[in-house]
Design a protein around this motif. Structure first.
Motif, short mmCIF file in Angstrom:
data_model
loop_
_atom_site.label_atom_id
_atom_site.label_comp_id
_atom_site.label_asym_id
_atom_site.label_seq_id
_atom_site.Cartn_x
_atom_site.Cartn_y
_atom_site.Cartn_z
N LEU A 1 0.83 -1.20 0.00
CA LEU A 1 0.00 0.00 0.00
C LEU A 1 0.87 1.24 0.00
N VAL A 2 1.84 1.24 0.89
CA VAL A 2 2.67 2.43 1.03
C VAL A 2 3.46 2.66 -0.26
N VAL A 3 4.06 1.59 -0.76
CA VAL A 3 4.84 1.74 -1.98
C VAL A 3 3.95 2.19 -3.14
N VAL B 1 1.39 3.95 -3.10
CA VAL B 1 1.04 5.37 -3.04
C VAL B 1 2.21 6.22 -3.50
N VAL B 2 3.42 5.82 -3.08
CA VAL B 2 4.58 6.60 -3.47
C VAL B 2 4.75 6.60 -4.97
N ASP C 1 2.59 5.86 -7.26
CA ASP C 1 1.33 6.03 -7.97
C ASP C 1 0.95 4.72 -8.63
N PRO C 2 -0.26 4.32 -8.42
CA PRO C 2 -0.67 3.00 -8.90
C PRO C 2 -0.51 2.88 -10.42
N GLY D 1 -7.76 -0.59 -5.13
CA GLY D 1 -7.63 0.63 -5.91
C GLY D 1 -6.19 1.08 -6.06
N LEU D 2 -5.27 0.22 -5.61
CA LEU D 2 -3.86 0.62 -5.69
C LEU D 2 -3.11 -0.21 -6.70
N GLN E 1 -4.57 0.18 -13.15
CA GLN E 1 -5.53 1.26 -13.36
C GLN E 1 -6.10 1.15 -14.77
N ILE F 1 9.79 5.71 2.86
CA ILE F 1 8.80 5.58 1.79
C ILE F 1 7.73 6.65 1.92
N SER G 1 6.76 10.27 -0.84
CA SER G 1 5.57 10.39 -1.65
C SER G 1 5.07 11.82 -1.74
N VAL H 1 -3.78 5.63 3.91
CA VAL H 1 -2.93 5.62 2.73
C VAL H 1 -3.58 6.43 1.63
N PHE H 2 -4.85 6.23 1.45
CA PHE H 2 -5.54 6.98 0.39
C PHE H 2 -5.56 8.46 0.70
#
Ligand SMILES: Nc1ncnc2c1ncn2[C@@H]1O[C@H](COP(=O)(O)OP(=O)(O)OP(=O)(O)O)[C@@H](O)[C@H]1O
Ligand SMILES: Nc1ncnc2c1ncn2[C@@H]1O[C@H](COP(=O)(O)OP(=O)(O)OP(=O)(O)O)[C@@H](O)[C@H]1O
Ligand SMILES: [Mg+2]
Ligand SMILES: [Mg+2]
Ligand code: NI
Lengths: 337, 509, 297, 347, 306
Positions: free
Chosen positions: C147-149, C151-152, C154-155, C237-238, C241, E26, E30, E265-266
């Motif tokens: 999840l964290v990665v 987000v960084v 972008d999916p 959603g990650l 797309q 990380i 972002s 996260v979102f």
């Protein structure tokens, strides 16, 4: 030679034409293929032979603990005290025979004890299942008693210890203790000393002999060590490729081996104090039990092979009282009954 | 019953559990950042002016107000209603509004300090009257219900900011009881509430937070809650069919539109004909019907009821042939490729699918979309201009702004339509750059008089529409509320506030 | 040198009989067939799919599968909320699943195996450092890290690959390492050292071939895991797309229509399930076949 | 081999020690404590002892598979630890090994040709034809058919595998072969074949053998000199005939007596020795054998015995025997360096 | 034994520190959280002030040290989104997640153990095939899909079970099944193969030869040995549960840590993400430590080692 009066005693165990088959992917292994054996009370029968010759399978057939799936007794009879075990149903085997009338000491003392249960639990177990101890305390007392009999020092203190806290030799004694706990009639000892060092081996054999003297148990001693067999057994059966090729009183087997295989076997082992330039060796390999040859199974490696050997399996000939050989060289001798 | 119906004041009784789809991030009115915050804040706190169920702005905590001109500078003169009490029993006075304004203007406490930039000074006339002196006109003040929330000065000073956050006290119909973030908010009807007729009749109200559509509906079906908002469009028909259930569908305050990269050099989107082509290429009505199950309302620049609403302004009709023609005129007879950015986070029902559908229509007309989905964070980053050099939005992006209902587009257009001026707050999300429109936006910003403001906004709307600048308006989602018959509920249909539980109770057997 | 190359070429595993072992065993066959089908769908997706997977047809939304009374033969698995053809989308999703799986397996398998080999063979601080790294990676739940990665970065497709690779290299590394630890104690490795072979030769000739079965099995079993992982990410959603189609994404989209259109939530799931099932079965069967210890079941 | 031949021994081991660090324990495993012996070129030196006494560890040290904790190994007069570069490679080629388990010592994924060629290719760059010729020759020497080269190990029986292992060990024409229980995993009937083969090869190539075994009869048959190990220490050493004929250390005696003869007329030798070999983690102090020794005296419990020579080539480390021998004028106790055994007299 | 545990503890600590660095870096990579925090048209001065108060103007390593220092004191900062301390947000959710993870684990083990044992005991029979097939099927179904199907069937169609929320046992049933579904296969496999190994072992054969009743042999003597590899893996499975919770909690609206972190996260609410993920790491390490401790209980060899 002084043949033991085996014929006089009623045999404790009488195996006739035992056939044990194991189904594998590529076919059927005829692990035991027509074996005849007799053991009298207070007698030790040594079964010797090459690796894969069916010694262990013979022992397991008696216990009816063949490999699952695939293993089965395909024919013959195993009479213990007159009862044919082949027909005994599994439930009854477990309840009345195994551990009670027949039991086993197996090869590896390191792996024959459950590492996560205490010695007391494991040794006391058989008393409970076979109804010889009504309570835990009683089973404990019985366990202490039997551990003492196999000469574990101060057994009451060691009852709650776990197998890893015992040395190899001690563990083998504990295994022996479990085996004789319920005073079985027949003890199957499958290479009980081969994992032990020579110095311990002697102690173990001594122990087994004492147990036999005390309880009169009949012992089926499986080994491939000719030295062990010589020092322990009353009679010897030599197996080769699923069959007994020779059997008889121990002195006859060692001093007057009749089968070429037995002869070669004895000649190929180096002996202390008898240095030789070269050892006699047996060439070749034993045959596959998946598709054994029709004739004598040793024929391919036999120095005295005759044409007949390859065509027809020899019947057992009795060269002397109780000494039987399955070899055409002895055709002159009377057939064994 | 509605506000107008006189009712005997009975003490509130009983308990009710309801479910919201979203939750406020804060209960402090100066801290609110998103529209959803007012869902909760609005139950506990009140403003000077408020729309009534018929979407007319009515004076609420204000008894009356007017904008006067003193030496060429506007002054807002407000008289406060008497007899209003805070939940802790303190009476509401002008000092409380002074305090509220101070907090709002303090950047250390408020997120909206910049909105107070035009305020010169706050004057307390007496306990029930105050005046706000402006440096220059600030239309947003008027547009935003006079901005100020009634906050208890004495209480706040006693408990401090943290204490206030933990136990907020307002003048609203509901007293705060407890809150568990992301789980529930417990409220209690305020017995001393000043508005004797428009008040809750149930004593205890628990608002559960259930963002997941299915679970929210399931909770309603099983009876775990008796009132829900935001019935997902796909399930509206089913919910409506349930026996003993009433629904109300209202328009949400969110205006969705497609924005184009009008500022990027060499972009086809610089050409007004291309933008008009896009406007003709999309059959919004069909999409709304299919994808939203009809749960969307078309709008042109300003939604019905909003300031600057012009009933004569009609949306571009769906006309693919016209679109092709316009494209050809603009020099793209065979169309062109463009990036199309789509929001995938479900901020509104089916936004993702709506975007996909609209981009599919564009593609069909020759504006070949390379669709790229963006989750919320990435989407905001891409849409916002001028900060930390975000990647350029170089095509079409699905976008939205919360206009509010009845609503005033002034603030939104300052951000979305006025050309981007770094550091000044103009055009933070704008891709347009049209001096004429800029002038009008600035004029609207200054104009405080409602009638004048209406005229400016209407002019602005028409120009914006013709030039398809600051986005191509598409639809406003409709929101359906559902409740069981046993609930006595009057919807107050405004954004954020339509979840306002001003009048809710249990039917007397 | 020259002779070395020739020998190496002839020195492939005694695996020749594997095809023969397949004979007469239905389930591995079926599974292999299914995987093959998936491969075909992945390669020839566009050509095979009856419709463009992203083409809307607002007049034909929520068409149930063809066997249903209201279904139409044109959309044999029905359509979704935008009237897109489910069958075509499942085929398009297959491509994504397969490509993600391939990338991930090659990358994480390669990296993990290399690290496992090196860590296991050389031991000492190299091993300690690499295994601490793996520990650290393991102590963050994979989905959390993902999840964290996600987000960084972008999916996107590549993010999904990166995220899953980051998650899985440890899996390979650990298993390969433990295998190497036991392999390197084998007498033949000691004897190779006695014979004067270099570390590289030992790694290449004695260790790699002996872990290759394990690698193959792990890779096969991983197909399913990657597909599930990707689906989970996309579901949240990650992951993948639009306009790419992913089974997980289809499920996420379908959530809202659970009550109206059961096929939206079941069919992509069934696709995931069948693919995983096939790859797990093949992997299992490979394990049984290739691992001599398990052969006699 | 006539022991009189004066020459530097091919292998000379002095004060060799190996301790292993183990998990869960502060004490190291003292696998090998004190080991000194010399093997003249062309002879066979055997190490015997009970399981776990450090025989295999000793083999690994000599093969350079483990670095010793202390002590030195000299090969052909040169200290192995000091060898580098080409010298080290030369030494490497000259010491090869055959291990106990013919199943574990052949990589199941390689063909016999590759296995046998491996040492050659690691050290030389022969042409293909040359390589093939040498492989064929090696297979011939160990009595395998030429077509064995193309087959995989699993297609062979244990005895045949051991032949492949021997062929591989011979590939570099080494001078020393370390044989770690080369026959104990084989069937009785096969053992003789392999032993005869090893003996033939030794004669043919003049190889030197370091044989590790626990079958005493085999050692007597095969070795020129023998060292008896107990818990990491060598307790007795000498020419086979002397050690077996007149064992001096009580452990050696017990060991020899415990061997069961394949003769039913020999009685079971009970009561020779008590208990079991101790733990290498915490070996008993003094003479490590004292807890099991039937003739232990107080000194045995506290002091470590030093080697006492009983003949020029035969010594044993035992307090009791040493005391018995001091009566004799010939046996002056050799001067012992600090904590190390004195080098026994060498041929 | 204490030394061994001390070492494990140290390693766990290293893992947690490593995890904190990874998560921190990380999350800082972002981009600027300010963008999400302030309104659209906030002027630069306001933004700068905000950056300063949040320490975002410092170099990354200082930010980390600051973060670590505060984290040690239990201060992860305020949630950007909820304005409340991130730690309390996380701690409030933690029990629900642990509850769910335990329930999931319980479900999977309750299914896997009998299945594995039966498969092993009746190996090669239809029961074995069924067990393997069932496990295999489980491994092929993503947990969230199972969850959706469960909701579809039991909540939407049958209306038997609540689809959301928590509190009663009925609430935890479906999430626990969805969560525990996936690892059943792996666990069954472990139990089965461990059991097969054990059943093939000498001591079980010995037990048989001594007439030990079959049920005792399997249920007592063999199982305890076979349980060792399962127990070894329990920590890993617990971690898998925590990981799985991230998606299952979303499906079932379970008010746990996983859902909180996903939402954070979102929203790029990094204090919550950091606190949440770090706490899962701590949980994971703690679970493994617990498992290490519990070995001794079933394996006396460990109890007496060292
Ligand atoms: N589980 C099994 N499955 C298939 N074949 C087996 C199995 N166990 C034994 N066999 C085969 O049965 C034959 C007899 O084996 P058995 O174990 O009785 O030999 P053994 O004489 O005891 O040998 P060893 O001295 O090595 O113990 C061998 O050919 C062996 O390969
Ligand atoms: N790598 C190692 N790490 C730790 N301890 C070791 C290692 N190798 C051997 N040991 C220990 O060193 C001692 C000697 O082992 P070694 O293998 O040399 O005995 P051995 O005489 O060859 O026994 P066997 O006759 O059983 O082969 C044993 O206690 C063994 O446990
Ligand atoms: Mg056997
Ligand atoms: Mg050894
Ligand atoms: Ni301990």
């Amino acid at each position: 030679m002084d043949p033991l009066p085996t014929a006089a005693k009623p045999p404790l165990l009488r195996i006739r034409n035992l056939q044990t088959h194991i189904a594998v992917r590529d076919g059927t292994v005829r692990a035991v293929d027509g074996v005849n054996l007799d053991i009298a009370e207070r007698e030790t029968l040594g079964v010797v032979g090459e690796s894969g010759s069916g010694k262990t399978m013979t022992g397991l057939s008696i216990l009816k603990l063949l490999p699952r799936p695939g293993g089965r007794i395909a024919g013959g009879s195993i009479e213990l005290d007159g009862t044919d075990l082949v027909g005994v149903p599994e439930r009854e085997m477990a309840r009345h025979w195994r551990g009670r009338r027949i039991s086993m000491v197996s090869q590896d003392p390191l792996t024959s004890l459950n590492p996560v249960y205490s010695i007391g639990d494991q040794v006391g177990g058989p008393f409970r299942y076979h109804g010889l101890a009504a309570s835990r305390a009683e089973a404990r007392r019985a366990a202490i008693d039997v551990l003492g009999r196999v000469r574990i020092p101060s057994p009451e203190k060691r009852l709650d210890d776990y197998p890893h806290q015992f040395s190899g030799g001690m563990r083998q004694r504990v295994v022996a203790a479990m085996a004789i706990a319920c005073q079985p009639r027949l003890l199957i000892a499958d290479e009980p000393t081969s994992a032990l060092d020579v110095t311990i081996q002697v102690q173990m054999i001594d122990l087994l002999r004492r147990i036999q003297q005390d309880t009169g148990v009949g012992i089926l001693m499986i080994t491939h060590d000719m030295g062990v067999a010589a020092s322990m057994c009353d009679r010897i059966a030599v197996m080769y490729a699923g069959r007994v090729v020779e059997s008889g009183p121990v002195r006859r087997i060692y001093h007057a081996p009749a089968h070429p295989y037995t002869q070669a076997l004895l000649a190929s082992i180096p002996r202390l104090g008898q240095a030789r330039e070269r050892l006699d060796s047996i060439g070749g390999q034993p045959p596959s039990l998946l598709d054994p040859p029709r004739g004598c199974r040793f024929a391919a490696r036999c120095p005295q092979r005759m044409a007949r050997c390859e065509a027809e399996y020899p019947p057992e000939f009795e060269t002397a009282s109780g000494h039987r050989v399955a070899c055409w060289l002895h055709e002159g001798a009377p057939h064994a009954t | 019953g509605p506000l107008a119906t006189a009712q005997a004041v009975k003490p509130a009784a009983g308990s009710l559990t309801i479910a919201f789809a979203a939750e406020a991030t804060t209960l402090d009115p100066v801290k609110y950042s998103a529209g959803v915050d007012t869902y909760f804040i609005g139950q506990i706190f009140e403003q000077l002016v408020k729309p009534d169920p018929s979407q007319k702005r009515v004076n609420w905590l204000a008894e009356s107000w007017e904008v006067t001109d003193v030496g060429g500078k506007p002054v807002l003169d407000v008289k406060i209603r008497k007899g209003v009490k805070f939940h802790n029993g303190d009476p509401l006075t002008a000092r409380d509004f002074e305090f509220s304004q101070k907090r709002l203007a303090d950047p250390a406490q408020s997120r909206w300090s910049h909105l107070q930039a035009a305020v010169e000074r706050f004057e307390v006339v007496n306990d029930h009257q105050f005046k706000i002196h402006f440096k220059e006109g600030d239309g947003s003040y008027i547009a935003d219900n006079l901005q100020l929330w009634a906050m208890p000065k004495a209480y706040f000073e006693k408990v401090g900011e943290e204490g206030f956050a933990k136990a907020p006290v307002g003048t609203g119909p509901w007293k705060f009881v407890s809150r568990s973030v992301k789980e529930e908010l417990k409220l209690e009807a305020f017995d001393d509430y000043w508005h004797k007729t428009a008040r809750p009749t149930v004593k205890n109200l628990t608002i559960k937070i259930i963002p997941e559509d299915l679970t929210r509906v399931a909770a309603f079906k099983t009876g775990a809650v008796d009132w829900i908002d935001a019935v997902p469009p796909a399930m509206i028909a089913e919910v409506k069919k349930m026996p003993g259930v009433q629904t109300s569908t209202v328009v949400s305050g969110n205006n969705l539109f497609l924005d184009f990269a009008e500022q990027v050099p060499n972009s086809p989107w610089r050409d007004v004909r291309v933008r008009q082509a896009a406007a003709h290429a999309i059959d919004v009505d069909a999409i709304v019907k299919a994808v939203l199950f009809g749960q969307g309302e078309r709008y042109v620049q300003v939604g019905k009821g909003g300031a600057g609403y012009d009933p004569n302004l009609k949306p571009y009709p769906y006309d693919p042939r016209k679109a092709k023609e316009l494209l050809t005129q603009a020099g793209f007879p065979r169309g062109f490729d463009t990036n199309c950015y789509n929001l995938t986070t479900p901020r509104e029902p089916n936004v993702k699918e709506m975007g996909e559908a609209m981009f599919a229509y564009l593609t069909a007309a020759g504006i070949r979309c390379k669709v790229q989905g963006l989750e919320y964070g990435a989407w905001i980053n891409l849409g916002r201009r001028g900060r930390n050099g975000p990647p350029e939005m170089d095509g079409v992006i699905s976008w939205m702004w919360g206009q509010g209902i009845p609503g005033d587009p002034g603030t939104a257009w300052a951000g979305h339509l006025h050309s981007f001026v770094a550091g000044k707050g103009w055009g933070s999300y704008s891709y347009a750059s049209d001096p004429e429109l800029d002038t009008l936006v600035e004029e609207a910003k200054r104009t405080m008089d409602p009638a004048q403001r209406e005229a400016v906004l209407q002019r602005l709307a028409r120009l914006k529409h013709e030039r398809v600048l600051g986005g191509l308006p598409t639809y406003r989602p409709l929101v359906t509320l559902a409740w069981r018959d046993k609930v006595d509920y009057t919807p107050w249909p405004w954004p954020g506030f339509w979840r306002n539980l001003q009048q809710i109770g249990l039917k007397q057997p | 040198m020259q002779a070395d190359a020739t020998l190496a070429a002839t020195a492939h595993a005694p695996r020749a009989g594997w095809l023969r072992r397949l004979r007469g065993r239905g389930i591995p066959w079926l599974s292999l067939g299914l995987l093959l089908l998936l491969g075909i769908a992945a390669i020839g997706g566009e050509a095979l799919a009856p419709w463009d997977p992203n083409a809307l047809d607002l007049a034909n939304v929520f068409k149930p599968p063809a066997w249903h009374a209201e279904g139409s033969a044109a959309h044999w698995l029905g359509t979704d909320n935008l009237g897109r053809d489910i069958a075509s989308r499942i085929i398009a999703g297959a491509r994504v699943s397969v490509t993600v799986a391939l990338y991930v397996i090659v990358l994480s398998g390669g990296i993990g195996a290399l690290i496992g080999l090196v860590a296991g063979y050389f031991g000492g601080w190299v091993d300690a450092v690499l295994m601490r790294l793996a520990d650290i990676q393991m102590s963050i739940p994979s989905l959390a890290l993902a999840l964290v990665v996600a987000v960084v970065l972008d999916p996107s497709f590549s993010t999904v690959v990166v995220v899953i690779v980051i998650t899985y290299w440890t899996w390979y590394a650990r298993i390969i390492r433990s295998e190497v630890l036991s392999l390197k104690e084998r007498d033949y490795v000691a004897l190779a050292r006695v014979a004067g072979c270099s570390n590289l030769t030992i790694l290449r000739r004695h260790l790699l071939p002996n872990v290759s079965n394990t690698l193959l099995v792990l890779a096969t079993l991983q197909v399913g895991q990657v597909i599930v992982f990707e689906a989970s990410l996309s579901f949240l959603g990650l992951g993948i797309q639009q306009p790419d189609v992913s089974w997980g994404l289809m499920l996420a989209d379908a959530r809202n229509y659970m009550t109206n259109a059961w096929w939206l939530i079941t069919l992509p799931g069934v696709a995931i399930m069948l693919t995983c099932l096939a790859s797990n079965l093949v992997g299992d069967w490979l394990r049984d076949t290739l691992d001599p210890r398990r052969k006699q079941r | 081999m006539p022991p009189e031949t004066p020459a530097t021994p091919l292998l000379e081991v002095q004060g060799l020690q190996k301790h292993f660090k183990v998990r869960h324990s502060r004490n190291p495993v003292k696998a090998v404590e004190q080991l000194s012996f010399a093997v003249p070129a062309g002879s066979t030196f055997a190490i015997v002892g009970e399981s776990g006494c450090g025989k295999t560890t000793c083999a690994k040290l000599i093969l350079g598979l483990e670095p010793p904790s202390a002590g030195s190994i000299r090969f052909d007069g040169r200290d192995v630890a000091s060898l580098a570069g080409a010298d080290r490679r030369t030494w490497r080629r000259q010491v090869q090994a055959v291990f106990q388990d013919p199943y574990a010592s052949l990589n199941p994924r390689l063909r016999v040709a590759t296995i046998v060629a491996e040492p050659i290719l690691a050290n030389e760059k022969p042409t293909r034809a040359e390589l093939d010729r040498r492989i064929a020759e090696l297979l011939d020497v160990v009595g395998l058919p030429a077509d064995a080269a193309r087959r995989y190990p699993h297609e062979f029986s244990g005895g045949q595998r051991q032949r492949v292992a021997i062929a591989r060990a011979l590939a570099l024409r080494p001078r020393l072969l370390v044989l770690d229980e080369p026959t104990s995993a084989l069937d009785v009937s096969i053992r003789a074949q392999i032993l005869n083969l090893l003996s033939d090869i030794q004669q043919q190539y003049g190889l030197t053998y370091l044989l590790i075994a626990h079958d005493l009869a085999l050692v007597e048959h095969f070795a020129d000199a023998v060292g008896v190990m107990y818990l990491g220490d060598m307790v007795e050493q000498g020419p086979t005939a002397q050690v077996f004929g007149a064992p001096r250390h009580p452990y050696t005696r017990a060991l020899l007596a415990s061997v069961l003869r394949p003769d039913p007329d020999v009685p079971l030798p009970v009561g020779m020795i008590r208990g079991e070999i101790g733990s290498a983690l915490a070996p008993p102090p003094g003479c490590k054998f004292h807890p099991r020794c039937p003739q232990a005296i107080d000194a045995c419990r506290s002091d470590k015995p030093v080697p006492t020579p009983f003949s020029p080539l035969h010594w044993a480390a035992c307090h009791v025997e040493a005391a018995r021998a001091t009566g004799a004028p010939t046996a002056a106790a050799p001067a012992a360096g600090a904590g190390t055994h004195l080098e026994p007299a060498l041929p | 034994m204490p030394q061994f545990l001390l070492k494990r503890f140290g390693l766990g600590l290293i893992s947690i520190i490593g995890a904190s660095v990874v998560i921190f870096i990380i999350s800082r990579l972002s981009g600027d959280p300010i963008v999400l925090l302030l309104p659209v048209d906030a002027p630069p001065a306001v933004i700068e002030a905000m950056r300063k108060t949040m320490g975002l103007d410092q170099p990354l390593w200082r930010q980390y040290l600051l973060f670590a220092q505060h984290a040690l004191l239990g201060d992860f900062g305020n949630s950007y989104r909820w304005q409340t301390p991130a730690l309390s947000l996380v701690l409030e959710r933690l029990p629900a997640t642990i509850q769910l993870a335990c329930a999931g684990l319980l479900f999977s083990i309750a299914l896997a153990v009998p299945l594995g044992i039966l498969s092993a005991v009746y190996r090669g029979t239809w029961l074995d095939s069924f067990g393997k097939g069932f496990a295999m099927l489980g491994q092929s179904m993503p947990g969230f899909w199972v969850g959706l199907l469960l909701i579809l069937v039991f909540s939407v169609h049958l209306g038997w079970l609540p689809a959301f929320g928590h509190g009663t046992p009925a609430h935890i049933l479906m999430p626990a099944i969805a969560l525990g579904w996936y690892p059943v296969a792996a666990q069954t496999r472990i139990v089965r193969s461990a059991m097969l190994d054990v059943l093939d072992s000498d001591y079980i054969r010995m037990g048989r030869a001594l007439g030990t009743p079959e049920w005792l042999l399997v249920g007592k003597y063999a199982f305890r040995n076979a349980a060792i590899p399962l127990v070894t893996m329990l920590g890993v499975y617990f971690a898998a549960m925590l990981g799985g919770a991230f998606v299952v909690e979303v499906v079932f609206a379970w008010p746990g840590l996983g859902r909180t972190v996903v939402e954070a996260v979102f929203a790029r609410d990094f204090p919550v993400v950091q606190a949440g993920v770090l706490f899962t790491s701590v949980l994971f390490v703690a679970a493994n430590l617990l498992v290490d401790l519990s070995y001794g209980a079933i394996d006396p060899r460990i109890r007496h080692a060292g």
